[in-house]
Scaffold this active site. Structure first.
Site, short mmCIF file in Angstrom:
data_model
loop_
_atom_site.label_atom_id
_atom_site.label_comp_id
_atom_site.label_asym_id
_atom_site.label_seq_id
_atom_site.Cartn_x
_atom_site.Cartn_y
_atom_site.Cartn_z
N GLU A 94 0.79 -1.12 0.01
CA GLU A 94 0.04 -0.27 -0.13
C GLU A 94 0.80 1.18 0.21
O GLU A 94 1.93 1.32 0.59
CB GLU A 94 -0.87 0.13 1.26
CG GLU A 94 -1.82 -1.36 1.11
CD GLU A 94 -2.96 -1.10 2.45
OE1 GLU A 94 -4.17 -1.54 1.91
OE2 GLU A 94 -2.66 -1.00 3.39
N CYS A 132 3.42 8.47 1.53
CA CYS A 132 3.96 7.53 2.23
C CYS A 132 4.05 6.03 1.74
O CYS A 132 3.25 5.40 1.10
CB CYS A 132 3.06 7.08 3.44
SG CYS A 132 3.46 5.89 4.62
N CYS A 148 6.66 -7.52 6.81
CA CYS A 148 7.79 -6.97 7.48
C CYS A 148 8.06 -8.29 8.18
O CYS A 148 7.34 -8.91 8.78
CB CYS A 148 7.36 -5.83 8.13
SG CYS A 148 9.17 -5.30 9.09
N CYS A 191 6.77 -6.42 15.08
CA CYS A 191 6.42 -5.40 16.44
C CYS A 191 5.05 -5.61 16.70
O CYS A 191 4.07 -5.99 15.81
CB CYS A 191 6.62 -3.94 15.86
SG CYS A 191 8.12 -3.49 15.39
N CYS A 233 1.80 -3.58 15.35
CA CYS A 233 1.86 -3.39 13.75
C CYS A 233 1.16 -4.28 13.20
O CYS A 233 1.53 -5.51 12.97
CB CYS A 233 3.32 -3.00 13.45
SG CYS A 233 3.29 -2.82 11.59
N SER A 289 11.73 4.67 14.98
CA SER A 289 10.38 4.14 16.17
C SER A 289 10.96 3.74 17.36
O SER A 289 11.51 2.50 17.45
CB SER A 289 9.96 3.08 15.16
OG SER A 289 9.29 3.51 14.08
N HIS A 344 9.29 4.08 21.05
CA HIS A 344 8.04 3.30 21.20
C HIS A 344 8.49 2.78 22.76
O HIS A 344 7.21 2.40 23.49
CB HIS A 344 7.59 2.26 20.57
CG HIS A 344 7.32 2.44 19.33
ND1 HIS A 344 6.33 3.69 18.55
CD2 HIS A 344 7.60 1.81 17.98
CE1 HIS A 344 6.63 3.87 17.34
NE2 HIS A 344 7.17 2.50 17.07
N ASN A 350 -3.23 3.07 16.10
CA ASN A 350 -4.18 2.96 15.32
C ASN A 350 -4.53 1.25 15.25
O ASN A 350 -3.91 0.45 14.94
CB ASN A 350 -4.02 3.33 13.80
CG ASN A 350 -3.85 4.74 13.58
OD1 ASN A 350 -4.64 5.46 14.25
ND2 ASN A 350 -2.55 5.29 13.16
N CYS A 369 -1.08 5.31 10.16
CA CYS A 369 -0.03 4.62 10.34
C CYS A 369 -0.13 3.27 11.04
O CYS A 369 -1.04 3.01 12.02
CB CYS A 369 0.85 5.08 11.67
SG CYS A 369 1.35 6.96 11.32
N1 SAH Z 1 9.37 -0.25 9.69
C1 SAH Z 1 9.59 1.09 9.82
C2 SAH Z 1 8.62 2.03 8.80
C3 SAH Z 1 7.25 1.53 8.79
S1 SAH Z 1 6.20 1.69 10.17
C4 SAH Z 1 9.44 1.56 11.22
O1 SAH Z 1 9.14 0.76 12.07
O2 SAH Z 1 9.84 2.61 11.54
C5 SAH Z 1 5.90 3.70 10.40
C6 SAH Z 1 5.54 3.95 11.79
O3 SAH Z 1 4.22 3.63 12.29
C7 SAH Z 1 6.64 3.37 12.77
O4 SAH Z 1 6.98 4.47 13.64
C8 SAH Z 1 5.72 2.35 13.43
O5 SAH Z 1 6.05 1.98 14.64
C9 SAH Z 1 4.28 3.02 13.31
N2 SAH Z 1 3.09 2.24 13.90
C10 SAH Z 1 3.24 0.77 13.54
N3 SAH Z 1 1.97 0.20 13.75
C11 SAH Z 1 1.27 1.16 14.49
C12 SAH Z 1 0.06 1.39 14.87
N4 SAH Z 1 -0.82 0.38 14.98
N5 SAH Z 1 -0.51 2.48 15.10
C13 SAH Z 1 0.36 3.64 15.07
N6 SAH Z 1 1.54 3.59 14.44
C14 SAH Z 1 2.00 2.45 14.04
FE1 SF4 Z 2 8.16 -3.82 10.46
FE2 SF4 Z 2 7.94 -0.96 11.30
FE3 SF4 Z 2 5.82 -2.73 11.35
FE4 SF4 Z 2 7.70 -2.80 13.16
S1 SF4 Z 2 6.59 -1.02 13.05
S2 SF4 Z 2 6.79 -4.81 12.30
S3 SF4 Z 2 9.49 -2.62 11.82
S4 SF4 Z 2 6.82 -2.12 9.53
#
Ligand code: SAH
Ligand code: SF4
Length: 360
Positions: free
Chosen positions: A91, A104, A111, A115, A118, A218, A220, A295, A338
């Site tokens: 996407e 974006c 991935c 995490c 995510c 990231s 967190h 989210n 995100c």
């Molecule tokens: N893999 C990279 C880039 C993609 S994720 C990374 O982790 O940085 C982009 C951003 O969205 C990251 O900061 C990630 O931690 C955040 N993210 C992931 N899942 C999310 C969610 N459910 N709600 C809000 N932000 C989230």
């Molecule tokens: Fe991968 Fe970024 Fe999602 Fe973590 S937050 S699973 S590194 S896409």
């Protein structure tokens, strides 16, 4: 098979032209046609010799991933689902604002880093996207939305915050970055292109040396115990190493701060104590914080922190002099916010242990 020219940055295109016996300035012309003009039809490249156009028609193509679905949010955010073959789709999201347009971009189908919060991570990993598939998202979005009234392309900023970990697809990501920055292609300033990483320390050093752009990390969590659970790659590159890598990055970065992203998870990482712990952690890294409301997506038990909690957390950081923004939720009605990007991923990893979602 025809070469997809979207796979080539300027250097690679020049090399390929040399192999065909063509001069470097020809490669430059073609680069401008493809990326600056958004042209895919060699016949339309009117300043190229007919013979060269003929050669290109036989040996090359300009092909972005195919769009299989478009969704438009009530707030104007647009999300496209792109077919990247063999049952995978990724996407791309365009976020219009008054003074800019941000794209974006995804860098992997799925991935591997899993995490806990995510949606992309929950799907597992299939493969890296090619340079053409990464830059093709920008090429396509510009053409699809069309030039602004002032004749400029609509995408003024790119964030690599879509699906995947950009620094685990290093070479293709960097080739795509080169094209974004190249004056003969998109000509974006390094400050308007952001790589977001979960903290792949050796690759952060390489990025700094090979193609420094704005960096988002990231984070967190304020300590290793919590981060090990939320961002499992922390077990490999713990916070002390990550902070040191951020400092090294800033020696050559186009901006003099790192943006720390921090997803606010109710009852998990959002207390004032957590905020104070963060202050100690980042005390030697010039930084800004971007607090991201969590989210939700199906199959998650995490909850978004209340806005009161977010305000209190932000105040602790702000009072210590750290610029802290709260990310506006954009496009959540079409699951484009995100962490909601899911696309379609045929998982190739066999995860024996999927991290149980943590509640601490
Ligand atoms: N893999 C990279 C880039 C993609 S994720 C990374 O982790 O940085 C982009 C951003 O969205 C990251 O900061 C990630 O931690 C955040 N993210 C992931 N899942 C999310 C969610 N459910 N709600 C809000 N932000 C989230
Ligand atoms: Fe991968 Fe970024 Fe999602 Fe973590 S937050 S699973 S590194 S896409």
């Amino acid at each position: 098979m025809a070469e997809n020219l979207l796979n080539f940055d300027a250097q690679r295109l020049t090399e390929w032209f040399a192999e065909m016996g063509e001069k470097p300035f020809r490669a430059r012309q073609v680069l401008r046609w493809v990326h600056k003009s958004g042209e895919a039809d060699f016949d339309a490249m009117s300043d190229l010799a007919l013979l060269l156009r003929g050669k290109l028609k036989l040996q090359a193509c300009v092909q972005a991933p195919k769009v299989v679905r478009e969704e438009v949010s009530a707030d104007g955010t647009r999300k496209w689902l792109l077919d990247v073959g063999t049952g995978n789709a990724v996407e791309t999201v365009f976020i219009p604002e008054i003074d800019r347009g941000t794209l974006c971009v995804s860098t992997q189908a799925g991935c591997a880093l899993d995490c806990a919060f995510c949606s992309t991570g929950k799907q597992g990993f299939n493969r890296n996207l090619s340079t053409a598939e990464i830059i093709g998202q920008l090429w396509w979005a510009n053409r699809e939305i069309g030039r602004n009234a002032d004749g400029n392309w609509p995408v003024t900023n790119v964030v690599m915050m879509g699906m995947g970990e950009p620094l685990l697809n290093f070479d293709n990501t960097v080739s795509a970055l080169h094209l974004m920055l190249d004056d003969n292609a998109y000509g974006l300033s390094r400050r308007r292109v952001t790589v977001s990483t979960s903290g792949i320390v050796p690759a952060m050093d390489r990025l700094r040396d090979e193609c420094p752009v704005a960096l988002a990390v990231s984070l967190h969590a304020p300590n290793d115990t919590l981060r090990d659970m939320l961002v499992p790659v922390n077990r490999k590159y713990p916070l002390r190493e990550l902070m040191a890598a951020c400092q090294r990055y800033l020696e050559k970065a186009p901006r003099d701060f790192v943006t720390f992203e921090y997803v606010m998870l109710e009852g998990v990482n959002d207390s004032e104590k957590n905020a104070r712990e963060l202050l100690a952690l980042v005390s030697n890294v010039p930084c800004k914080f971007n607090l991201i409301p969590f989210n939700p997506f199906p199959q998650t038990s995490f909850k978004r922190s209340s806005s009161d909690t977010v305000h209190r957390f932000r105040d602790v950081l702000m009072q210590a002099g750290i610029v802290t923004t709260t990310r506006k939720v954009r496009g959540d009605d079409i699951a484009a916010a995100c962490g909601q990007l899911a696309g379609q991923v045929q998982d190739k990893t066999r995860r024996v242990h999927r991290l149980a979602e943590v509640r601490v």
